[in-house]
Design a protein around this motif. Sequence first.
Motif, PDB file in Angstrom:
ATOM      1  N   ILE A  30       0.831  -1.202   0.000  1.00  0.00           N
ATOM      2  CA  ILE A  30       0.000   0.000   0.000  1.00  0.00           C
ATOM      3  C   ILE A  30       0.867   1.255   0.000  1.00  0.00           C
ATOM      4  N   ASN A  31       1.735   1.402   1.004  1.00  0.00           N
ATOM      5  CA  ASN A  31       2.618   2.566   1.051  1.00  0.00           C
ATOM      6  C   ASN A  31       4.077   2.177   1.242  1.00  0.00           C
ATOM      7  N   VAL A  32       4.409   0.905   1.066  1.00  0.00           N
ATOM      8  CA  VAL A  32       5.792   0.435   1.199  1.00  0.00           C
ATOM      9  C   VAL A  32       6.178  -0.266  -0.086  1.00  0.00           C
ATOM     10  N   LEU A  33       7.157   0.292  -0.767  1.00  0.00           N
ATOM     11  CA  LEU A  33       7.747  -0.330  -1.953  1.00  0.00           C
ATOM     12  C   LEU A  33       9.229  -0.504  -1.682  1.00  0.00           C
ATOM     13  N   LEU A  34       9.669  -1.739  -1.558  1.00  0.00           N
ATOM     14  CA  LEU A  34      11.049  -2.030  -1.177  1.00  0.00           C
ATOM     15  C   LEU A  34      11.971  -1.908  -2.375  1.00  0.00           C
ATOM     16  N   SER A  35      13.159  -1.352  -2.128  1.00  0.00           N
ATOM     17  CA  SER A  35      14.209  -1.328  -3.148  1.00  0.00           C
ATOM     18  C   SER A  35      15.004  -2.627  -3.060  1.00  0.00           C
ATOM     19  N   GLY A  36      16.030  -2.708  -3.848  1.00  0.00           N
ATOM     20  CA  GLY A  36      16.767  -3.967  -3.934  1.00  0.00           C
ATOM     21  C   GLY A  36      17.428  -4.399  -2.647  1.00  0.00           C
ATOM     22  N   ASP A  37      17.977  -3.465  -1.877  1.00  0.00           N
ATOM     23  CA  ASP A  37      18.727  -3.829  -0.675  1.00  0.00           C
ATOM     24  C   ASP A  37      17.921  -3.643   0.605  1.00  0.00           C
ATOM     25  N   GLU A  38      16.622  -3.355   0.518  1.00  0.00           N
ATOM     26  CA  GLU A  38      15.811  -3.142   1.704  1.00  0.00           C
ATOM     27  C   GLU A  38      15.068  -4.413   2.090  1.00  0.00           C
ATOM     28  N   LEU A  60      11.897  -5.876   5.035  1.00  0.00           N
ATOM     29  CA  LEU A  60      10.896  -5.517   6.032  1.00  0.00           C
ATOM     30  C   LEU A  60      11.382  -5.780   7.454  1.00  0.00           C
ATOM     31  N   ASP A  61      12.533  -6.438   7.600  1.00  0.00           N
ATOM     32  CA  ASP A  61      13.102  -6.651   8.935  1.00  0.00           C
ATOM     33  C   ASP A  61      13.754  -5.387   9.482  1.00  0.00           C
ATOM     34  N   ASP A  62      13.907  -4.368   8.642  1.00  0.00           N
ATOM     35  CA  ASP A  62      14.556  -3.134   9.082  1.00  0.00           C
ATOM     36  C   ASP A  62      13.720  -2.472  10.174  1.00  0.00           C
ATOM     37  N   TRP A  63      14.403  -1.733  11.067  1.00  0.00           N
ATOM     38  CA  TRP A  63      13.732  -1.110  12.210  1.00  0.00           C
ATOM     39  C   TRP A  63      12.667  -0.112  11.786  1.00  0.00           C
ATOM     40  N   LYS A  64      12.846   0.537  10.625  1.00  0.00           N
ATOM     41  CA  LYS A  64      11.918   1.594  10.246  1.00  0.00           C
ATOM     42  C   LYS A  64      10.568   1.058   9.780  1.00  0.00           C
ATOM     43  N   PHE A  65      10.466  -0.248   9.572  1.00  0.00           N
ATOM     44  CA  PHE A  65       9.188  -0.849   9.209  1.00  0.00           C
ATOM     45  C   PHE A  65       8.488  -1.465  10.421  1.00  0.00           C
ATOM     46  N   MET A  75      -0.158  -6.466   7.490  1.00  0.00           N
ATOM     47  CA  MET A  75       1.144  -6.716   8.131  1.00  0.00           C
ATOM     48  C   MET A  75       1.940  -7.788   7.401  1.00  0.00           C
ATOM     49  N   GLU A  76       1.597  -8.093   6.166  1.00  0.00           N
ATOM     50  CA  GLU A  76       2.283  -9.164   5.452  1.00  0.00           C
ATOM     51  C   GLU A  76       3.771  -8.866   5.305  1.00  0.00           C
ATOM     52  N   GLY A  77       4.603  -9.709   5.888  1.00  0.00           N
ATOM     53  CA  GLY A  77       6.052  -9.565   5.773  1.00  0.00           C
ATOM     54  C   GLY A  77       6.708  -8.780   6.884  1.00  0.00           C
ATOM     55  N   ILE A  78       5.953  -7.995   7.640  1.00  0.00           N
ATOM     56  CA  ILE A  78       6.530  -7.231   8.755  1.00  0.00           C
ATOM     57  C   ILE A  78       6.808  -8.184   9.914  1.00  0.00           C
ATOM     58  N   THR A  79       7.994  -8.112  10.466  1.00  0.00           N
ATOM     59  CA  THR A  79       8.429  -9.077  11.481  1.00  0.00           C
ATOM     60  C   THR A  79       8.622  -8.466  12.857  1.00  0.00           C
ATOM     61  N   ARG A  80       8.299  -7.197  13.030  1.00  0.00           N
ATOM     62  CA  ARG A  80       8.555  -6.548  14.320  1.00  0.00           C
ATOM     63  C   ARG A  80       7.418  -5.583  14.637  1.00  0.00           C
ATOM     64  N   ALA A  81       6.863  -5.716  15.836  1.00  0.00           N
ATOM     65  CA  ALA A  81       5.796  -4.833  16.280  1.00  0.00           C
ATOM     66  C   ALA A  81       5.991  -4.542  17.758  1.00  0.00           C
ATOM     67  N   GLU A 102      -5.171 -15.598  15.711  1.00  0.00           N
ATOM     68  CA  GLU A 102      -4.076 -15.873  14.785  1.00  0.00           C
ATOM     69  C   GLU A 102      -3.016 -14.803  14.943  1.00  0.00           C
ATOM     70  N   MET A 103      -1.768 -15.237  14.858  1.00  0.00           N
ATOM     71  CA  MET A 103      -0.639 -14.309  14.920  1.00  0.00           C
ATOM     72  C   MET A 103       0.545 -14.979  14.238  1.00  0.00           C
ATOM     73  N   ALA A 104       1.140 -14.281  13.291  1.00  0.00           N
ATOM     74  CA  ALA A 104       2.228 -14.870  12.513  1.00  0.00           C
ATOM     75  C   ALA A 104       3.366 -15.318  13.420  1.00  0.00           C
ATOM     76  N   PRO A 105       3.861 -16.533  13.259  1.00  0.00           N
ATOM     77  CA  PRO A 105       4.953 -17.012  14.127  1.00  0.00           C
ATOM     78  C   PRO A 105       6.216 -16.179  14.015  1.00  0.00           C
ATOM     79  N   GLU A 106       6.463 -15.622  12.824  1.00  0.00           N
ATOM     80  CA  GLU A 106       7.689 -14.841  12.646  1.00  0.00           C
ATOM     81  C   GLU A 106       7.577 -13.415  13.185  1.00  0.00           C
ATOM     82  N   LEU A 107       6.384 -13.026  13.638  1.00  0.00           N
ATOM     83  CA  LEU A 107       6.192 -11.675  14.154  1.00  0.00           C
ATOM     84  C   LEU A 107       6.705 -11.590  15.591  1.00  0.00           C
ATOM     85  N   THR A 108       7.620 -10.677  15.820  1.00  0.00           N
ATOM     86  CA  THR A 108       8.180 -10.453  17.153  1.00  0.00           C
ATOM     87  C   THR A 108       7.412  -9.327  17.834  1.00  0.00           C
TER      88      THR A 108
END
Length: 760
Positions: free
Chosen positions: A133-141, A143-148, A264-270, A295-301
């Motif tokens: 929706i409002n996140v388009l990742l570049s090649g080296d980015e 979703l594990d980054d802190w800013k997401f 929250m698809e792909g976001i791993t930190r909340a 339900e809660m994604a297992p990879e979500l911290t």
Amino acid sequence: MVIIDKSRVHRLEVRCCDCPNAMSPDIQMFRHGFFPASFHRPKTVFTFGVLNDFLLDNLECGTSAMNYYSKLQRMTLSMFPHLVPDRYRELMRVAQQWRQLKIMKWHGFGHRSDTPSTGELALFCPACPQPGINVLLSGDESLDDWKFTRSFVMDGNFKAEHLHPIKPFDEVWLSDGLGFMVGKDRYKLHLKEAADTVEKSSCNNHRAVNQANASRHKLESTGIGGVACARHGCFVPHSMVDFQKGKRQATCTIPHSQASQHNMEGITRAVTFYDINCQYNKHLRVRVDQSRFLEMAPELTIIPGIGLWHVHGHQDSCYVRYASNFIEGIGQIDREIMETLWAHLNLISPAAQGMLSLHQKECLDYQMNNSNFCKMIHMKRTLCRKYKLARNGIAESEKAFDRLDEAAPAHSKTEWLARERIAQSSRLNDPVAMDEYEINIKKAPSKKEIELRLLEESNARSAGPSHRSVATWISMGLAIEEAQIALLVEVRRVGRRFTETQRLDIAHQCDRLQGQIYGFTRSALMHLGEGFNADDEPDDLNVDILNDLDDDLADFIETSDTWTNSPELTVIPLPSNLGVDRCRRCMAEDLIPLEMLLREGQANDALHNLRIHLCNKAILFRTTVRQAKSQALKTRAWSQVTSVQQAVSLHASIYTKTRKQMMKLEPGQEQLQKYKPLLREQLKISTAVGGPNARSQRNESLAWFWSVEVDLGGPDQSWNEECEFVLACHILRLPDGTHAKFTEFIGCRQRHYGIDGGKN
């Protein structure tokens, strides 16, 4: 036909087209801007204008349908409004349908045949990261980054109560689970199966939760609760529930689970902030795994946090474990932002209290959707303002960090970074690991602790009987001095007008004190040597205890003449009273450091008691004096304040006396710096609540004795190293080298800077 417009209620003759190819009467009315109250032989219609006007009044002013139609009746016939046709029930039904049609149109379902799914009739925050929706990742980015990281805040509103519906069988749900409120069937099944285990709290017993969980038989729900984004304050779609079982963990888990799935698809930190997260987060994953409806994604911290306003009501250990100041990359957020959202929602809560369940939830959905809409249209201006404040904050942080970085040793910085990494990586599985951020300071020792240590050292050296008991002897002298000061204060308080009971009580105190002084003076021969004569006149000793009190010396002498025996005026032979030179002539100079140590403990005790009584005085003003409504209650309240004030004066006099005696023992620079003179204006207290975000507090500071408990001494300067470690760990560097946050400790004052906000 009755036509209801926003100007008045009209009675007009209306004829629909009866041509063979004509549309049905209801469709004809819709084409002309009328909404019929029924679709088969309609007799009442509402104009689109009056429906829009009612929804706007209900949204902005909290106007109920009854009040709005009563206004129309008065506008139609002010003298006899009861003669105007009553269409109150029709207005409620038509307004509900009109609200549903407008919401579907706004969300793109006006010309679509498909049915909206869960949460699709609700707006959400345009600034929170949402992949696709409002996140388009570049090649080296990634979703594990802190800013997401997504940040949520959970809270409840107990003003949005709801009564049991009178006719629940008449309810027709139009948007069950399509907006912000969770679907009723899924929610009820979850509550039926969820087992709310009651376990002993490892933190404080939070009274607000206990009161909210109290049973109220007249209410279907005691309030509402849910989730909003902590950074921008937007409600999360399909993440609001009503508290049918109070503010319990089973009730709060389902909105948390729904919020963690919304875009929250792909976001791993909340990061989730909740008032009682220290208890709620313990078994969160267990509750999710055991439920068929969560339900809660297992990879979500999930990183738990507690807002600064609430964390100070917890145990001290919860501060470093859950406060946002110690969450890496969190930036500046408003942990209590839902309190501001409830204020707008409470406009409609009284009017919705007696509605049907479905109607209440739809009204709340409409209010929350409008709140998110207002946030959306002002988001650009808000983010630009926060960005400017953040830039200024980062510049100020860099200067302070550079000063700290230059002063800190290189080996310490390496050690601090390693300790910080271990604490941050272990915080999820073991919150105790965050105790690494606690400043481990040594409390100033009391007189009893120092006396016990001196006795143990004497026994370890196998000293003679006279040397083993010298610490006890000096401690006894200090206790006698405190009793003298207490007796002097009592004599001065009683004055010349006293009862027989008061005179007898003072006589008993004088008799006991005289016996203690006699025994102490006789035992001085054993400790002071042959150079001291127990029959020396007190005038030979160069101190007068009366000089240490605030009252006039003449008043004390005049009052003491009333009593035949005045042991409170006797000066006992302590090394500080004899003087350093005389102790050396008596070969008793080894007693000087012992008395100095015990005097420090006595000063620490006096200051500790002084702080306790000052706090007690402030509490009495806030809870007793200001709450007293009658003259009798005010008299009792001020009597308590006077009693506490007498205790404050007593311990202030003891400290002043102790410090004066310490000055005669030739103290070092450390003692002079630590034990400062006590001024009268420093004993004043303020009952104002100092908030961590309150302005104009930068130049305010507490009196010096509020922090004297910290032992600043020691050759290793461990206290300074602890403070530097906490300062360094608060500065989190971003990948581009800028600082995300900096915390500067100035006494008990703090300043925080976030990457998307200013000073907090």
